[in-house]
Write an enzyme that holds these catalytic residues in place. Sequence first.
Site, short mmCIF file in Angstrom:
data_model
loop_
_atom_site.label_atom_id
_atom_site.label_comp_id
_atom_site.label_asym_id
_atom_site.label_seq_id
_atom_site.Cartn_x
_atom_site.Cartn_y
_atom_site.Cartn_z
CD GLU A 8 -58.02 -48.84 59.28
OE1 GLU A 8 -58.00 -48.81 60.54
OE2 GLU A 8 -59.00 -49.25 58.63
CD GLU A 52 -51.89 -47.67 53.94
OE1 GLU A 52 -52.89 -47.51 53.21
OE2 GLU A 52 -51.70 -48.72 54.58
#
Length: 355
Positions: free
Chosen positions: A313, A170
């Site tokens: 991420e 994310e």
Amino acid sequence: MYKVTPVNHSLDSEILSRIDNKTKPLGALGELESLALQLGRIQLTSAADKLAINKPTMLVFAGDHGIADYGVSIGGSEITAQMVQNFINGGAAINVFCRQNNMALEVIDCGIKTQIDDPRIINQRLGNATQPIHKAAAMNIDTVHQGFAFARELVERHVNNGSNLLAIGEMGIGNTTSAAAVMAALTSIPVAECTGKGTGIDIVALKRKRIIVEQALQHHYSHLTNPIQILACVGGYEIVQMTGTILAAAEFGVPVLVDGFIASVAALAAVKLAPAARDYLIFSHESGEHGHKRLLLSLNARPMLRLGLRLGEGTGAALALPLLQAAVSFYNEMASFAEAGVTSVVEPAVTSGAA
């Protein structure tokens, strides 16, 4: 509501026997053996069949948070869009690690403030940013369900394209605040134990962040009655879609490689909604974010790596992929004692009272 078929335990003894009879002492490959067993429960109809990882795909979900305007991060929401641009240009850590491991990468805009018009970004926008969770509900219930529907379409597309392993990561300034609130609401663990420094805020900002999470929980207290309501009140667009991705992947019988703190919060929400989804989850690492260790304990999860990462991420999940591939390779390719002509070193069970 969520039709997740429990994994198949009927082959456990046969799979374990196959693992135990590889040319090694019992348990000598440690957690790789547990990973092979977990994948076997998901994939195999016979212990003699081969495990496989096909088209592993990293899904990075991006969304902005109204709470970011209240001093809970070192930067503002504009960084979310800047990092999304970095992802599609190939310059972020997640790009580097996905390239290194031949892992496909897809970036999903779940609702960043500044929309980027680029065909390389998957548009699954639920809004421009959530509402500040200590003042209003982040989103409404219909938005949560729309996020789940988007996630299901995404998963179905990748499964139909031949992927049998998805990973979730994310991006979203302010999302550790939202994730901490979701964790506290789902577990009743004290806010101080759920809320950490995120992007690296100082102690003053951390105190403010914890106060805001407490205020959010108090503001929505009467509505925090189930995971859907909790996601609507204090969640984030990307957290919702990661939750939906896990539920859909489990329905399709596909394991999900979970990244760090925020992805693990989505995993907890998914497991609360469909307990059978837990066995489809592979937890890549224990991050350096405060609260992640306690969260993993809540999920009865043993992470593959402990590197002190706190980037998000999907970086931890990408780094863990080679270990999962190693588990597949040893199960498929390593010789048995009989095949290799090696005397078994499997030790007999010790009986009670033995010398």
